[in-house]
Design a protein around this motif. Structure first.
Motif, PDB file in Angstrom:
ATOM      1  N   SER A   1       0.837  -1.201   0.000  1.00  0.00           N
ATOM      2  CA  SER A   1       0.000   0.000   0.000  1.00  0.00           C
ATOM      3  C   SER A   1       0.869   1.247   0.000  1.00  0.00           C
ATOM      4  CB  SER A   1      -0.921  -0.009   1.218  1.00  0.00           C
ATOM      5  OG  SER A   1      -0.162   0.002   2.407  1.00  0.00           O
ATOM      6  N   PHE A   2       0.328   2.315  -0.555  1.00  0.00           N
ATOM      7  CA  PHE A   2       1.032   3.600  -0.573  1.00  0.00           C
ATOM      8  C   PHE A   2       0.004   4.715  -0.618  1.00  0.00           C
ATOM      9  CE2 PHE A   2       0.557   2.117  -4.942  1.00  0.00           C
ATOM     10  CZ  PHE A   2       0.007   3.210  -5.588  1.00  0.00           C
ATOM     11  N   ARG A   3       0.429   5.889  -0.198  1.00  0.00           N
ATOM     12  CA  ARG A   3      -0.434   7.077  -0.224  1.00  0.00           C
ATOM     13  C   ARG A   3      -0.124   7.867  -1.483  1.00  0.00           C
ATOM     14  NH1 ARG A   3       0.403  12.210   2.305  1.00  0.00           N
ATOM     15  NH2 ARG A   3       2.296  11.349   3.234  1.00  0.00           N
ATOM     16  N   LEU A   4      -1.160   8.297  -2.202  1.00  0.00           N
ATOM     17  CA  LEU A   4      -0.982   9.041  -3.454  1.00  0.00           C
ATOM     18  C   LEU A   4      -1.406  10.488  -3.255  1.00  0.00           C
ATOM     19  CD1 LEU A   4      -0.335   8.930  -6.522  1.00  0.00           C
ATOM     20  CD2 LEU A   4      -2.772   8.509  -6.897  1.00  0.00           C
ATOM     21  N   THR A   5      -0.541  11.422  -3.661  1.00  0.00           N
ATOM     22  CA  THR A   5      -0.856  12.846  -3.618  1.00  0.00           C
ATOM     23  C   THR A   5      -0.444  13.484  -4.949  1.00  0.00           C
ATOM     24  OG1 THR A   5       1.276  13.273  -2.530  1.00  0.00           O
ATOM     25  CG2 THR A   5      -0.659  13.093  -1.116  1.00  0.00           C
ATOM     26  N   VAL A   6      -0.973  14.684  -5.191  1.00  0.00           N
ATOM     27  CA  VAL A   6      -0.668  15.421  -6.415  1.00  0.00           C
ATOM     28  C   VAL A   6      -0.091  16.778  -6.033  1.00  0.00           C
ATOM     29  CG1 VAL A   6      -1.578  16.371  -8.575  1.00  0.00           C
ATOM     30  CG2 VAL A   6      -2.610  14.301  -7.588  1.00  0.00           C
ATOM     31  N   GLU A   7       1.033  17.149  -6.630  1.00  0.00           N
ATOM     32  CA  GLU A   7       1.656  18.459  -6.401  1.00  0.00           C
ATOM     33  C   GLU A   7       2.064  19.062  -7.740  1.00  0.00           C
ATOM     34  OE1 GLU A   7       3.870  17.848  -2.055  1.00  0.00           O
ATOM     35  OE2 GLU A   7       5.067  18.251  -3.850  1.00  0.00           O
ATOM     36  N   HIS A   8       2.211  20.383  -7.763  1.00  0.00           N
ATOM     37  CA  HIS A   8       2.750  21.043  -8.948  1.00  0.00           C
ATOM     38  C   HIS A   8       3.470  22.304  -8.500  1.00  0.00           C
ATOM     39  CE1 HIS A   8      -0.802  23.539  -8.256  1.00  0.00           C
ATOM     40  NE2 HIS A   8      -0.219  24.452  -9.016  1.00  0.00           N
ATOM     41  N   GLY A   9       4.386  22.776  -9.319  1.00  0.00           N
ATOM     42  CA  GLY A   9       5.085  24.001  -8.976  1.00  0.00           C
ATOM     43  C   GLY A   9       6.256  24.262  -9.909  1.00  0.00           C
ATOM     44  N   THR A  10       6.715  25.513  -9.908  1.00  0.00           N
ATOM     45  CA  THR A  10       7.821  25.891 -10.790  1.00  0.00           C
ATOM     46  C   THR A  10       9.132  25.239 -10.376  1.00  0.00           C
ATOM     47  OG1 THR A  10       8.175  27.891  -9.452  1.00  0.00           O
ATOM     48  CG2 THR A  10       6.786  28.105 -11.418  1.00  0.00           C
ATOM     49  N   GLY A  11       9.244  24.793  -9.127  1.00  0.00           N
ATOM     50  CA  GLY A  11      10.446  24.089  -8.710  1.00  0.00           C
ATOM     51  C   GLY A  11      10.650  22.813  -9.507  1.00  0.00           C
ATOM     52  N   TYR A  12       9.567  22.061  -9.696  1.00  0.00           N
ATOM     53  CA  TYR A  12       9.642  20.838 -10.495  1.00  0.00           C
ATOM     54  C   TYR A  12       9.970  21.153 -11.953  1.00  0.00           C
ATOM     55  CZ  TYR A  12       7.433  18.421  -6.569  1.00  0.00           C
ATOM     56  OH  TYR A  12       7.152  17.887  -5.325  1.00  0.00           O
ATOM     57  N   GLU A  13       9.283  22.146 -12.523  1.00  0.00           N
ATOM     58  CA  GLU A  13       9.513  22.483 -13.928  1.00  0.00           C
ATOM     59  C   GLU A  13      10.935  22.987 -14.163  1.00  0.00           C
ATOM     60  OE1 GLU A  13       6.690  22.508 -16.879  1.00  0.00           O
ATOM     61  OE2 GLU A  13       7.149  20.844 -15.535  1.00  0.00           O
ATOM     62  N   ALA A  14      11.499  23.695 -13.179  1.00  0.00           N
ATOM     63  CA  ALA A  14      12.867  24.197 -13.325  1.00  0.00           C
ATOM     64  C   ALA A  14      13.865  23.044 -13.415  1.00  0.00           C
ATOM     65  CB  ALA A  14      13.217  25.113 -12.152  1.00  0.00           C
ATOM     66  N   LEU A  15      13.745  22.064 -12.521  1.00  0.00           N
ATOM     67  CA  LEU A  15      14.673  20.935 -12.539  1.00  0.00           C
ATOM     68  C   LEU A  15      14.490  20.090 -13.799  1.00  0.00           C
ATOM     69  CD1 LEU A  15      14.598  19.739  -8.809  1.00  0.00           C
ATOM     70  CD2 LEU A  15      16.319  21.148  -9.960  1.00  0.00           C
ATOM     71  N   LEU A  16      13.241  19.891 -14.231  1.00  0.00           N
ATOM     72  CA  LEU A  16      12.990  19.132 -15.457  1.00  0.00           C
ATOM     73  C   LEU A  16      13.528  19.881 -16.678  1.00  0.00           C
ATOM     74  CD1 LEU A  16       9.365  17.906 -14.644  1.00  0.00           C
ATOM     75  CD2 LEU A  16      11.423  16.482 -14.750  1.00  0.00           C
ATOM     76  N   GLY A  17      13.363  21.197 -16.677  1.00  0.00           N
ATOM     77  CA  GLY A  17      13.908  22.001 -17.768  1.00  0.00           C
ATOM     78  C   GLY A  17      15.429  21.943 -17.812  1.00  0.00           C
ATOM     79  N   LEU A  18      16.070  21.990 -16.656  1.00  0.00           N
ATOM     80  CA  LEU A  18      17.526  21.885 -16.602  1.00  0.00           C
ATOM     81  C   LEU A  18      18.002  20.521 -17.103  1.00  0.00           C
ATOM     82  CD1 LEU A  18      18.280  23.671 -13.216  1.00  0.00           C
ATOM     83  CD2 LEU A  18      19.295  24.267 -15.427  1.00  0.00           C
ATOM     84  N   SER A  19      17.213  19.483 -16.829  1.00  0.00           N
ATOM     85  CA  SER A  19      17.595  18.150 -17.306  1.00  0.00           C
ATOM     86  C   SER A  19      17.585  18.108 -18.832  1.00  0.00           C
ATOM     87  CB  SER A  19      16.652  17.084 -16.732  1.00  0.00           C
ATOM     88  OG  SER A  19      15.399  17.087 -17.395  1.00  0.00           O
TER      89      SER A  19
END
Length: 327
Positions: free
Chosen positions: A13-31
């Motif tokens: 079992s695991f708990r599922l949550t949803v998040e969003h933010g420019t922090g994630y997009e910045a790291l993905l963009g840098l990748s």
């Protein structure tokens, strides 16, 4: 001679949550900025890379090269730090959190030191040697410089897509009230199946615009992060039918993808097995599998092993086309 066979793992079992933010997009963009994936494999296309390189100052480019070379996926190891920073998951929040961390912790995270117990980063990666030469203090300084410069000088030119990300995250949270965690993950990712595994007690769904149509999966302590392609608004039903039909036929209009489907019709397989069977590079197989998954033709089971297979109930192409032409 004795032999060992690993038993099939019982889903946990695991708990599922949803998040969003420019922090994630910045790291993905840098990748993407640092990596060597084919530029045409991203929906943003080559124009995004031209803009990013034109906006990036020399200091940013040098900092990124010193930290990761061309191993853009190294930035995925810091995605969990955005969640750990809390708040609105913004770049500013991430920078503040990074600034307070001891330099040794930043360096350790960058080489896979915050993965769940028993997990390890790619042994063929040159990151440990590269970062060891830099030293912890320099790794932290360059990391802060790269993220801060990206957010201040590059993101404004590219756009942060905040409204699209927020709308998609809201839609997924609403869907989560009526769907199981496994079904919501499969829906958001167009075919990624996750039923839990040892060492993971929380799964985080993160919508992304910049990396569409790719799904990015990372781990941070007992957290698994799944960054999925955010949907760009709510198209009309006619536009949706047009797009679905075009996506399916586009996916089928390639000999390599047809051969992959035929190989998977015999049963689930991993990328290495498929690459050997078709005599192709794994990077090519990955790209073609992404197109088939985006079209809803295949699924991928992630966990202890990562295996691809045909999705149950493949679309009836004849019926789809007939129904479309009736309207």
């Amino acid at each position: 001679m004795a032999a060992r066979v690993r038993a099939r793992q019982t889903p946990t079992s695991f708990r599922l949550t949803v998040e969003h933010g420019t922090g994630y997009e910045a790291l993905l963009g840098l990748s993407m900025f640092a990596g060597d994936e084919p530029q045409g494999s991203y929906e943003v296309g080559k124009a995004w890379f031209v803009k990013a390189r034109a906006a990036a100052p020399r200091e940013l480019t040098e900092a990124v090269r010193s930290l990761v070379g061309t191993e853009g996926a190294q930035w995925f190891l810091l995605l969990g730090m955005v969640h750990e920073a809390g708040g609105d998951q913004s770049v500013e929040r991430l920078l503040g959190h990074l600034g307070r961390l001891p330099a040794g912790q930043v360096k350790q995270a960058f080489i896979g030191g915050r993965l769940p117990p028993g997990r390890s980063h790619d042994a063929s990666s040159g990151a440990p040697r590269r970062l060891a030469k830099l030293g912890a203090g320099e790794v932290k300084r360059l990391t802060l410089e790269a993220i801060e410069s990206w957010s201040r000088q590059v993101l404004p030119r590219l756009g942060d897509d905040a409204e699209v990300l927020a709308a998609d995250a809201r839609a997924k949270r609403q869907a989560g009230r009526r769907l199981s965690a496994t079904r919501l993950i499969e829906l958001a990712t167009s075919g990624v199946v996750y039923e839990g595994e040892a060492g993971i007690d929380q799964v985080l769904l993160v919508p992304s615009v910049v990396t569409r149509p790719w799904v990015t999966i990372s781990e941070w302590d007992s957290l698994k992060l799944i960054c999925y392609p955010a949907q760009a608004g709510e198209p009309s039903s006619g536009d949706s039918e047009d797009q679905r039909l075009a996506t399916i036929y586009r996916a089928l209009g390639d000999e390599t993808r047809l051969r992959l489907l035929r190989a998977l019709s015999a049963g689930d397989r991993g990328v290495t097995e498929l690459a050997e069977a078709l005599g192709m590079a794994k990077s090519t197989i990955h790209e073609q599998l992404a197109a088939l998954r985006s079209a809803g033709l295949i699924r991928v089971n992630i966990g202890a092993d990562k295996r691809y297979g045909l999705r149950p109930g493949l679309p009836d192409l004849s019926r789809l086309l007939k129904d479309y032409l009736k309207h």
